[in-house]
Scaffold this motif. Structure first.
Motif, short mmCIF file in Angstrom:
data_model
loop_
_atom_site.label_atom_id
_atom_site.label_comp_id
_atom_site.label_asym_id
_atom_site.label_seq_id
_atom_site.Cartn_x
_atom_site.Cartn_y
_atom_site.Cartn_z
N ARG A 192 0.78 -1.04 0.04
CA ARG A 192 -0.06 -0.01 0.00
C ARG A 192 0.93 1.04 -0.10
O ARG A 192 1.71 1.45 0.74
N THR A 193 0.64 2.18 -0.88
CA THR A 193 1.33 3.27 -1.11
C THR A 193 0.37 4.56 -0.95
O THR A 193 -0.56 4.49 -1.64
N TYR A 194 0.98 5.53 -0.80
CA TYR A 194 0.36 6.97 -0.52
C TYR A 194 1.37 8.27 -1.18
O TYR A 194 2.29 8.37 -0.56
N PRO A 195 1.06 8.46 -2.68
CA PRO A 195 1.76 9.09 -3.41
C PRO A 195 2.05 10.55 -2.67
O PRO A 195 3.05 11.12 -2.86
N ASN A 196 1.01 10.98 -1.90
CA ASN A 196 1.18 12.42 -1.47
C ASN A 196 1.73 12.44 -0.10
O ASN A 196 1.98 13.29 0.67
N ASN A 197 2.39 11.37 0.33
CA ASN A 197 2.75 11.28 1.98
C ASN A 197 1.79 11.67 2.99
O ASN A 197 0.84 11.02 2.76
N GLU A 198 2.17 12.78 3.76
CA GLU A 198 1.45 13.17 4.77
C GLU A 198 0.07 13.78 4.46
O GLU A 198 -0.78 13.95 5.06
N LEU A 199 -0.01 14.22 3.13
CA LEU A 199 -1.13 14.86 2.47
C LEU A 199 -2.57 14.13 2.92
O LEU A 199 -2.56 13.22 2.47
N GLY A 200 -3.41 14.57 3.92
CA GLY A 200 -4.66 13.99 4.23
C GLY A 200 -4.49 12.83 4.80
O GLY A 200 -5.38 11.94 4.67
N LEU A 204 -7.30 9.57 5.13
CA LEU A 204 -7.14 8.37 4.58
C LEU A 204 -6.76 7.33 5.38
O LEU A 204 -7.54 6.22 5.16
N GLY A 205 -6.23 7.46 6.60
CA GLY A 205 -5.83 6.55 7.47
C GLY A 205 -4.56 5.55 6.72
O GLY A 205 -3.90 6.34 5.87
N PHE A 206 -4.42 4.39 7.25
CA PHE A 206 -3.39 3.39 6.79
C PHE A 206 -3.63 2.13 6.76
O PHE A 206 -4.76 1.74 7.24
N HIS A 302 -0.80 17.59 13.89
CA HIS A 302 0.01 16.17 14.27
C HIS A 302 -0.07 15.05 13.06
O HIS A 302 -0.79 14.35 13.41
N GLN A 303 0.70 15.47 12.30
CA GLN A 303 0.66 14.52 10.76
C GLN A 303 1.74 13.32 11.00
O GLN A 303 2.62 13.30 11.87
N PHE A 304 1.43 12.37 10.14
CA PHE A 304 2.23 11.35 10.20
C PHE A 304 2.16 10.82 8.61
O PHE A 304 1.23 11.18 7.61
N ASN A 305 3.04 9.99 8.33
CA ASN A 305 3.23 9.44 6.73
C ASN A 305 2.61 8.25 6.85
O ASN A 305 3.03 7.21 7.35
N LEU A 363 1.62 6.64 19.45
CA LEU A 363 1.28 6.60 18.03
C LEU A 363 -0.09 6.76 17.77
O LEU A 363 -0.78 7.49 17.07
N ASP A 364 -0.80 6.27 18.99
CA ASP A 364 -2.39 6.68 18.61
C ASP A 364 -2.74 7.98 19.03
O ASP A 364 -3.58 8.52 18.18
N LEU A 365 -1.88 8.79 19.79
CA LEU A 365 -1.91 10.18 19.98
C LEU A 365 -2.04 10.82 18.53
O LEU A 365 -2.78 11.93 18.12
N LEU A 366 -0.71 10.24 17.86
CA LEU A 366 -0.31 10.76 16.62
C LEU A 366 -1.52 10.47 15.44
O LEU A 366 -1.59 11.64 14.60
N TRP A 367 -2.07 9.46 15.50
CA TRP A 367 -3.00 8.81 14.59
C TRP A 367 -4.55 9.38 14.59
O TRP A 367 -5.26 9.53 13.72
N ARG A 368 -4.65 10.16 15.97
CA ARG A 368 -5.94 10.40 16.27
C ARG A 368 -6.58 11.63 15.72
O ARG A 368 -5.59 12.44 15.19
N ASN A 369 -7.74 11.71 14.98
CA ASN A 369 -8.45 12.57 14.32
C ASN A 369 -8.91 13.57 14.91
O ASN A 369 -10.33 13.22 15.41
N PHE A 370 -8.48 14.59 15.39
CA PHE A 370 -9.13 15.75 16.19
C PHE A 370 -10.50 16.00 15.64
O PHE A 370 -11.52 16.20 16.47
#
Length: 707
Positions: A192-200, A204-206, A302-305, A363-370
């Motif tokens: 699984r790849t995300y061409p725009n990296n952190e964008l959105g 999107l989730g992962f 608080h973004q992630f790739n 990581l959960d804090l990072l992934w959490r969608n405010f």
């Protein structure tokens, strides 16, 4: 004597016959013991039946591949799964947001390679030529002469295998370059790849192992995106020839979303610039189409790739901000955190000490969608719904005036307006322009708890929006976020009127606001508009889903004009952009515990006023400032984002030049209320935190026009 014997025999015979008749005619009784035993037997039968049925389902679904492989092995047939391709995710313009890239695993079959001495050397040389596998390494693998499956290279790209595929598929090249080469297979898998990296990333989730979507669209639409594996069968046919057959996999469906990649990029760029210039604990932005509640962009700082969602480097800022740390972590890493800035070396030391559970927690804090998952007190943005409900229900006509003397006495509590000197006489539009808590408390009192709560429910507060992004709380959890009729006592009603003591999510408030300005239509917010198969055929179309009406067209038109005045004349002046008509409302919410100087500042705005095309909701959590409440951070961020986003969305200028340099505080530098203001204070200690002397709009002595 003989006669007596005969008579006795006849009598005995008669008695036996009579006895038999009695026994024959005796009714058979089905005793309780017999019934209990029958029930117990039926229960045992049902349990055994359920166990057998469960096993059948288990082997046919959960263990289907493993069971089939074992079964086929007994028949001299071997099989391997052929992976399906998870569906792609596209933005509204067809740009790829997420895709599954084909990768290759290099497989060799030592048993087949070593079966003929003439095939060993050519195969070894081919592996070196096409895949850079050292000959010494290959010979070590070939020592296992009974093996038919040995993975020697993983996750090769197409460029890595292109030369081999070209030669093996061309008969002439195969005869020339791959003569006598056997036992080499390329097994396909997908990454699984995300061409725009952190964008959105939060939209999107992962994906984690086994094509399991986590968060965002990947989690919400996991079952649609996934397909079904095929099978690759191998068996010995006639003449002991190896025969291969393939059962094709069923690929997953793809999604066309409402996301606009360029709009998302504009939001992200401006937010990153704001964070670099001003700084904050977190900023979040939600962009929606008010006509149908489609989500155009969603951002959390608080973004992630998602290509590498488990990268702990993204969590570094969590350790620089102590609000994200437990007390135990603060003490444990006191040395590394001493100066507030964590160097790369210090952070590397911290990560090494973290347990697996601690890493996952961060990581959960990072992934959490405010935007979807976090709740907070909205402050004055909630006033929009208080006034809308009062106008719609006829509690007020809009022509009334309310007197603000800086406070309201409610039950045993004195609840201040943010302008403790008072605003004086205010019309309904002015009550929102100046964000007057006093006037709003009076309006809510006229509504009463029944009417006030009716519109809370109509606007969707305390309920799920059912947005198709994973992470939204349950109805039971969300219901406790607001005071409903039975809990709206005078104090709770008063503070709820201006957005204190109630909590919302950005998705709830953004969706409700869309209904205020679109004519009163509450649509279910959504981010996916089409599901298509791998050939592009339409499987399912998601149009706008009307849930209910909240207010009338007339009330909606009146509210749009009032919100326009908030920007032109009131607390929202810093949201103005030259040439554009913008309406909106500011919000400043003091975080618990009160008096700690920490605030969430927000602004929700729309343009153009007459026919709204876009809603932009900006929330800034704890801006970097000694006086957070005076920064107007949400309004400033809105202006920054909208200045680039409106032209991109072809929203044309309709107004004249405006004074974007006007400051919020100018509106009430001289208090409107000139009389003797009584000293106000809390009448005794309050049992609840929401009934305090200071409201969410308190400005710590630096009087502002609402915020």
């Amino acid at each position: 004597m003989p006669r007596d014997n005969d008579r006795n025999n006849v009598e005995r015979s008669s008695r036996r016959t009579s006895k038999k008749k009695k026994v024959k005619n005796k009714r058979k009784v089905f005793t309780k013991r017999m019934r209990d035993r029958l029930k117990f037997g039926m229960l045992i039968f049902c349990v055994l039946f359920c166990v057998i049925l469960g096993k059948v389902i288990y082997f046919n679904i959960a263990k289907r591949d493993e069971y089939n492989e074992a079964l086929l092995g007994h028949k001299g047939i071997t099989s391997k799964p052929v992976p399906y391709k998870r569906g792609d995710i596209y933005d509204c313009n067809g740009s790829v947001l997420a895709t599954s890239t084909m990768m290759y695993n290099l497989i060799i079959e030592p048993a087949n390679i070593t079966e003929n001495k003439y095939t060993i050397e050519p195969t070894v040389k081919a592996l070196n030529k096409y895949f850079n596998v050292p000959e010494e390494e290959t010979y070590k693998y070939l020592e296992d002469k009974d093996s038919y499956y040995n993975v020697i290279r993983k996750k090769l790209t197409y460029d890595d295998v292109k030369a081999y595929l070209t030669d093996s598929r061309d008969p002439e090249l195969k005869k020339e370059n791959l003569k006598y080469v056997v036992g080499i297979q390329l097994e396909i898998e997908y990454k699984r790849t995300y061409p725009n990296n952190e964008l959105g990333c939060h939209m999107l989730g992962f994906v984690i192992g086994g094509n399991e979507g986590l968060g965002g669209i990947e989690g919400g639409y996991n079952s649609y995106l996934n397909g079904q594996n095929g099978r690759n069968y191998s068996y010995l046919g006639e003449g002991d020839n190896l025969v291969r057959e393939v059962e094709r996999p069923v690929n997953g469906n793809s999604l066309v979303t409402t996301i606009d990649s360029e709009a998302q990029r504009i939001v992200q760029t401006n937010c990153e610039e704001y964070m670099e210039e001003m700084g904050a604990k977190n900023i979040s932005v939600l962009v929606m189409n008010p006509k149908n509640c489609e989500i155009l962009a969603l951002y959390n700082s608080h973004q992630f790739n998602p290509n590498n969602a488990y990268d702990m480097d993204c969590c570094k800022y969590l350790f620089e901000n102590k609000d994200y740390l437990t007390k135990e972590e603060e003490e444990r890493f006191a040395g590394e955190l001493a100066d507030g800035e964590v160097t790369d070396g210090e952070y590397e030391s911290i990560v090494k000490e973290l347990s697996d559970d601690e890493r996952v927690a961060k990581l959960d804090l990072l992934w959490r969608n405010f935007v979807v998952s976090d709740s907070f007190e909205p402050g004055s943005t909630y006033k929009v719904f208080t006034v809308s409900g009062a106008l719609e229900d006829g509690v007020i006509s809009g022509d009334e005036q309310f007197y603000c003397d800086g406070y309201q006495q409610v039950a045993d509590y004195t609840i201040k307006c943010h302008n403790v000197y008072g605003h004086g006489m205010l019309t309904v539009p002015q009550a929102l322009e100046y964000s007057c808590n006093d006037a709003l408390m009076q309006i809510a009192a006229l509504e009463g708890s029944s009417t006030f709560d009716k519109y809370q429910v109509l606007f969707g507060f305390g309920q799920r929006t059912n947005v198709d992004i994973s992470g939204e709380g349950s109805d039971a959890d969300l219901s406790s976020m607001v005071y409903h009729q039975d809990g709206l006592n005078p104090v709770e009603l008063a503070t709820s009127s201006f957005g204190q003591g109630v909590t919302v999510t950005m998705m709830q408030l953004g969706t409700a606001f869309c209904s205020v300005i679109n004519g009163g239509y509450y649509y279910q917010p959504h981010i996916v508009k089409q599901i298509i198969d791998e050939d592009g055929n339409l499987i399912k179309n998601y149009d706008k889903i009307l849930v209910r009406r909240t207010i009338s067209e007339e009330t909606s038109d009146e509210m749009k004009q009032i919100l326009k005045q908030v920007v032109e004349n009131g607390t929202g002046k810093k949201a103005m952009i030259e040439g554009y008509e913008i309406g909106g409302k500011t919000g400043t919410a003091e975080k618990l515990p009160r008096g700690n100087g920490k605030y969430i500042l927000s602004f929700i705005g729309f343009s153009p006023v007459k026919d709204p095309q876009v809603v932009i909701y900006c929330v800034v959590d704890e801006p970097d400032s000694d006086n957070q409440s005076a920064t107007a951070a949400g309004t400033v961020l809105f202006n920054k984002v909208a200045e680039d986003l409106l032209p991109y969305m072809n929203i044309y200028k309709t107004g004249t030049a405006t004074d974007t340099d006007a400051t919020v505080g100018d509106e009430v530098a001289t208090p409107v209320f000139e009389g003797n203001v009584p000293e106000v204070s809390v009448a005794g200690s309050t049992p609840e935190e929401n009934a305090t002397e200071a409201t969410t709009e308190e400005s710590s002595g630096d009087t502002t026009a609402g915020e």
